[in-house]
Every structure is written in structure tokens, then in C-alpha cells.
Motif scaffolding. Structure first.
Motif, PDB file in Angstrom:
ATOM      1  N   LYS A   1       0.813  -1.215   0.000  1.00  0.00           N
ATOM      2  CA  LYS A   1       0.000   0.000   0.000  1.00  0.00           C
ATOM      3  C   LYS A   1       0.848   1.267   0.000  1.00  0.00           C
ATOM      4  CE  LYS A   1      -4.193  -1.868   2.108  1.00  0.00           C
ATOM      5  NZ  LYS A   1      -3.785  -3.169   2.625  1.00  0.00           N
ATOM      6  N   TYR A   2       2.128   1.124   0.219  1.00  0.00           N
ATOM      7  CA  TYR A   2       3.001   2.302   0.120  1.00  0.00           C
ATOM      8  C   TYR A   2       3.055   2.779  -1.326  1.00  0.00           C
ATOM      9  CZ  TYR A   2       7.069   5.345   0.382  1.00  0.00           C
ATOM     10  OH  TYR A   2       7.909   6.430   0.288  1.00  0.00           O
TER      11      TYR A   2
ATOM     12  N   ASP B   1       9.974   8.305   7.979  1.00  0.00           N
ATOM     13  CA  ASP B   1      11.046   7.318   7.894  1.00  0.00           C
ATOM     14  C   ASP B   1      10.963   6.461   6.635  1.00  0.00           C
ATOM     15  OD1 ASP B   1      12.264   8.066  10.203  1.00  0.00           O
ATOM     16  OD2 ASP B   1      11.257   6.592  11.471  1.00  0.00           O
ATOM     17  N   MET B   2      10.118   6.825   5.674  1.00  0.00           N
ATOM     18  CA  MET B   2       9.841   5.944   4.557  1.00  0.00           C
ATOM     19  C   MET B   2      10.927   5.939   3.479  1.00  0.00           C
ATOM     20  SD  MET B   2       7.119   4.286   5.181  1.00  0.00           S
ATOM     21  CE  MET B   2       6.909   4.349   6.939  1.00  0.00           C
TER      22      MET B   2
ATOM     23  N   ASN C   1      11.776   0.317   6.232  1.00  0.00           N
ATOM     24  CA  ASN C   1      10.663   1.069   6.808  1.00  0.00           C
ATOM     25  C   ASN C   1       9.419   0.981   5.927  1.00  0.00           C
ATOM     26  OD1 ASN C   1      12.263   1.842   8.977  1.00  0.00           O
ATOM     27  ND2 ASN C   1      12.961   3.706   7.970  1.00  0.00           N
ATOM     28  N   ILE C   2       9.639   0.946   4.617  1.00  0.00           N
ATOM     29  CA  ILE C   2       8.513   0.741   3.695  1.00  0.00           C
ATOM     30  C   ILE C   2       7.899  -0.631   3.938  1.00  0.00           C
ATOM     31  CG2 ILE C   2       7.895   0.422   1.268  1.00  0.00           C
ATOM     32  CD1 ILE C   2       9.992   2.550   0.586  1.00  0.00           C
ATOM     33  N   ASN C   3       8.742  -1.637   4.099  1.00  0.00           N
ATOM     34  CA  ASN C   3       8.243  -2.991   4.390  1.00  0.00           C
ATOM     35  C   ASN C   3       7.479  -3.019   5.706  1.00  0.00           C
ATOM     36  OD1 ASN C   3       9.399  -3.958   2.038  1.00  0.00           O
ATOM     37  ND2 ASN C   3      11.278  -4.654   3.050  1.00  0.00           N
ATOM     38  N   ALA C   4       7.986  -2.274   6.695  1.00  0.00           N
ATOM     39  CA  ALA C   4       7.290  -2.212   7.987  1.00  0.00           C
ATOM     40  C   ALA C   4       5.924  -1.556   7.827  1.00  0.00           C
ATOM     41  CB  ALA C   4       8.142  -1.444   8.994  1.00  0.00           C
ATOM     42  N   TYR C   5       5.866  -0.492   7.014  1.00  0.00           N
ATOM     43  CA  TYR C   5       4.571   0.153   6.777  1.00  0.00           C
ATOM     44  C   TYR C   5       3.605  -0.821   6.093  1.00  0.00           C
ATOM     45  CZ  TYR C   5       0.786   2.959   5.051  1.00  0.00           C
ATOM     46  OH  TYR C   5      -0.476   3.419   4.783  1.00  0.00           O
ATOM     47  N   ASN C   6       4.096  -1.533   5.059  1.00  0.00           N
ATOM     48  CA  ASN C   6       3.218  -2.449   4.335  1.00  0.00           C
ATOM     49  C   ASN C   6       2.713  -3.567   5.238  1.00  0.00           C
ATOM     50  OD1 ASN C   6       3.159  -1.188   1.797  1.00  0.00           O
ATOM     51  ND2 ASN C   6       5.111  -2.098   1.212  1.00  0.00           N
ATOM     52  N   SER C   7       3.549  -4.022   6.160  1.00  0.00           N
ATOM     53  CA  SER C   7       3.107  -5.024   7.129  1.00  0.00           C
ATOM     54  C   SER C   7       2.029  -4.442   8.032  1.00  0.00           C
ATOM     55  CB  SER C   7       4.302  -5.500   7.956  1.00  0.00           C
ATOM     56  OG  SER C   7       3.898  -6.409   8.951  1.00  0.00           O
TER      57      SER C   7
END
Length: 422
Positions: free
Chosen positions: A156-157, A228-229, A234-240
Motif C-alpha cells: 500500500k506504500y 522514515d519511509m 521502513n517501507i516494508n514495515a509500513y506495508n506489514s
């Protein structure tokens, strides 16, 4: 009342001695009947609901839905479409967006033989929607146009970058996404080069339209910050986080009297408004296409908006029974329309566009669906288009490989657009 109570006690004692069984409605049934034999039979097809699966399927999905055009009672295609379309919109809680947004043009430049327009527009809610419009340079007059619908892909990022590009230098994580699902092709660009105006916009909850962490309570953020993107981890953390947050989004929309498909449809229609109103676009030659989540959106937009002359759903066609029994566990919340399976099977939403040009592209090893149910969906669509006298306007093909929209499939889709939009 006393007699009924005595009878209940008597039957309950018999059941305890093994003389009776109790069915799903709490009714005592004598042993030896077909009903009790079925009740006691443990030999059933394993499914994700266990023993509840066959029961749930038997309620509505073992028979033809009440509004299916395949039923003998429906012979007037136009009347059926009006009635069924209204029912789909009611079930999904469709509201539409009446206010037409003001468009801001951020940049216009040439790239790889295309004129690239980077724009944004503000809907009545949420962050501004980012979009890209692509067309061949040195071409005049009104062109056919296609709304490119990006996929879900568990990311979703990203939004529109999944299927288009405006420069040669792409972030590695974008290149990886395009390679995994599109054989390294930005297919919106490739279609534009064939003589189309192609628009791609960020869908609800993706890219510029994603839920920002700063806008949710701190205890829901997992310590992740929007600024932090810049790093892949950090992008992977957001998508999770966004993946786990999806069920909250869906349940919250239900609580508001909406559904995810309703929001998708309304926002995709605004994008179609923008595309159709351009001076370089022929509003009578409009198409849409997408893979996976984009294929879902193609089903909804293509089925429920008459302006779409040609629609292509890639990697997203099956039956409600498949989702019920086998595959809802690995699907997005963005599919479901409460109660609609009683009235239309999933392919029949797409069939609402009959007799207009319609294509479905499937992957044989697609783990999101079972092959048998994908074939049943094809049979439903073929039957409806045949009954509508438009068999030549429907095509479904099955391609080898996993969930994807590779170059061979893109070539077939582009040929279908050329056939019906040029």
C-alpha cells in the motif's frame, strides 16, 4: 405447554440412548433416515470452514442466484441490467462523489516517446490523489483512452508506480514489483505507445491515498513514522502494518454503512470523469484494465459504469463459492459486498456490462483461486454473453504460470483494446 415439555423431555432421553439425532435446527430426527445419515457422515470435502463450509454453501450458493441473467425468467437484457445494477449498488452502499475535483498540474514532460502529465486532485475526504496521464507525442485529435488500475500486491506504500513510470531511474523496490508481476514492464506506458491516452491514479488506501500513521492513534502505529519511509525496511514495515490494518478499515467502512467496493467504484469513476473530459480523449472509446486488485476494480467499474466500452480483468475471476470454501483466507477485504451472493455470483457483476467488449485473463497456477472455480466463472460469463447475443464480445484465456500480467498477456490485452476501441 405441559405436553410439549413432556415430549421434549421424552425425546431428549431417547436421544441420550442413541435413538434420535438432533439436526442443525435443534429438531429431533429418528436414526436411520437420510437426514440423520447425512448429519452423522464425517466424509466431506475439507475446506477453510470445516464442517460449517458445506452448510454455509448450501444456503444460497448451491443454486442459481435470484438475479442471475442465466435464469429463464430474465429475457430483457436492458431491464435486467437496470435491476441488477441497482441491487449491487444498494448492497455495497454506493454513494458516489458529486463534487468534481479541481485538477492541479504539477509537471508535463517528454519521456520515452510519451507526453507525461503528473497531476493531483482533492476529493472531499482524505489526502490529494496523485495521478499520471500518458499519451504519444506528436499525435493530434481525439484518441481512445484507458484507465489503468494498479494492483494490490500487498504493497500500500506504492500506488500508480506499480504499472507506469515517468523516468528511467526507478527505486529498486519499484523495479522489483514490476518484475514480479509484470515481467519488468510498465504496461501503462507500453499501451500509451500504441496510440492511447492512459491514466493511472492512486487507489483508496494506496500511495498518496494511503492511511498516514500520524493520523491514527499512537498506540496503533507500532513505532513507525511517516517520515522514515526513505528506507526499504521502513517501507516494508509500513506495508506489514497496512496489511494488518486492512480488516480495521473494512470493518470501519461497514460500520459507516459503506463497503470497500463502494469507495473504489466512486473514486475510480472520478478518475474516469477526468480522463473522459479531456480534449484529446474520445469519450465513446474508453477502456479499463488491471491485475489482481486492479482486476477486481475492473470488474466493478466495468460492470457498473456504462461508459467503459472495453474492460479487461486480469488475475481476478472466480466464484463466491471459491472464496467461501477455499480462498478467502488469502484475499483482501476489498472484495466483499454483504448479501450480494444471494442475488449475483461474482462473475455476474462483470457480466452486467454485456454486450460490451469484455476480457478475462487467468493464470493456471494462480494460488489465489482454484482452477475449477475459475473455469466455472468463465462458463457463467460465456453463457450470459451468449444469451445476450454477444458471444464475440467476450473472451477468456488461461495462461501458464503464477499470479501475474506478463508480456504475453499484455500483448493479448492490447490486441483486445485495439479490436474494440480503435
Amino acid at each position: 405447554m405441559g405436553t410439549k415439555r413432556r415430549d421434549f423431555i421424552k425425546q431428549a432421553s431417547w436421544a441420550g440412548m442413541g435413538m434420535f439425532a438432533v439436526d442443525l435446527n435443534g429438531i429431533f430426527v429418528p436414526l436411520g433416515t437420510n437426514k440423520t445419515l447425512n448429519l452423522m457422515n464425517n466424509d466431506f470435502e475439507k475446506n477453510q470452514l470445516g464442517k460449517y463450509g458445506p452448510w454455509a454453501k448450501s444456503l444460497f450458493l448451491n443454486k442459481m442466484p435470484s438475479l442471475s441473467f442465466r435464469k429463464e425468467e430474465f429475457s430483457d437484457l436492458s431491464a435486467w441490467k437496470v435491476k441488477a445494477t441497482a441491487q449491487v449498488k444498494e448492497r455495497m452502499g454506493y454513494l458516489g462523489i458529486e463534487e468534481k475535483p479541481k485538477i492541479t498540474v504539477h509537471r508535463v514532460h517528454l519521456f520515452d516517446g510519451l507526453i507525461c502529465e503528473e497531476i493531483s486532485y482533492q476529493l472531499p475526504y482524505g489526502n490529494p490523489t496523485r495521478a499520471v496521464i500518458l499519451k504519444p507525442e506528436n499525435v493530434t485529435g481525439k484518441l481512445p483512452a484507458v484507465l489503468g488500475l494498479h494492483c494490490h500486491g500487498g504493497n500500500k506504500y506504492l500506488g500508480l508506480e506499480k504499472i507506469c513510470k515517468v523516468s528511467y531511474k526507478l527505486p529498486e523496490y519499484v523495479e522489483e514489483h514490476q518484475q514480479q508481476y509484470y515481467e519488468g514492464s510498465a504496461w501503462a506506458n507500453e499501451l500509451a505507445k500504441q496510440g492511447y491516452v492512459v491514466m493511472v491514479h492512486d487507489a483508496f488506501a494506496f500511495g498518496s491515498r494511503r492511511v498516514l500513521l500520524e493520523d491514527v492513534p499512537e498506540e496503533r502505529r507500532r513505532g513507525i513514522k511517516d517520515f522514515d519511509m526513505g528506507k526499504v525496511e521502513n517501507i516494508n514495515a509500513y506495508n506489514s502494518w497496512a496489511s494488518d490494518h486492512e480488516h480495521i478499515m473494512a470493518k470501519s467502512l461497514f460500520s459507516a454503512g459503506l463497503s470497500w467496493p463502494a469507495v473504489y467504484l466512486a473514486e475510480d469513476q472520478i478518475a474516469l470523469d477526468i480522463l473522459a473530459s479531456r480534449n484529446d480523449v474520445d469519450p465513446f472509446r474508453l477502456g479499463c484494465a488491471g491485475l489482481s486488485g486492479g482486476g477486481l476494480r475492473a470488474v466493478m467499474l466495468g460492470g457498473l459504469d456504462d461508459r467503459i466500452a472495453c474492460a479487461i480483468s486480469v488475475g481476478f475471476m472466480t466464484t463466491w463459492a471459491d472464496l467461501l470454501m477455499n480462498k478467502s483466507h488469502n484475499h483482501t477485504w476489498m472484495i466483499y459486498i454483504p448479501l450480494l451472493p444471494r442475488e449475483l455470483d461474482f462473475p455476474e457483476i462483470f457480466a452486467l456490462r454485456a454486450p460490451k467488449a469484455t476480457m478475462v485473463l487467468n493464470d493456471i497456477e494462480d494460488t489465489l483461486f482454484t482452477l475449477e472455480e475459475m473455469k466455472k466463472a468463465d462458463e457463467m460469463l460465456a453463457e450470459i454473453f451468449s444469451k445476450a447475443g454477444a458471444s464475440e464480445k467476450y473472451r477468456c484465456t488461461f495462461h501458464p504460470g503464477p499470479h501475474k500480467f506478463d508480456k504475453n498477456m499484455q500483448a493479448e490485452a492490447f490486441e483486445w483494446f485495439d479490436r474494440w476501441l480503435k
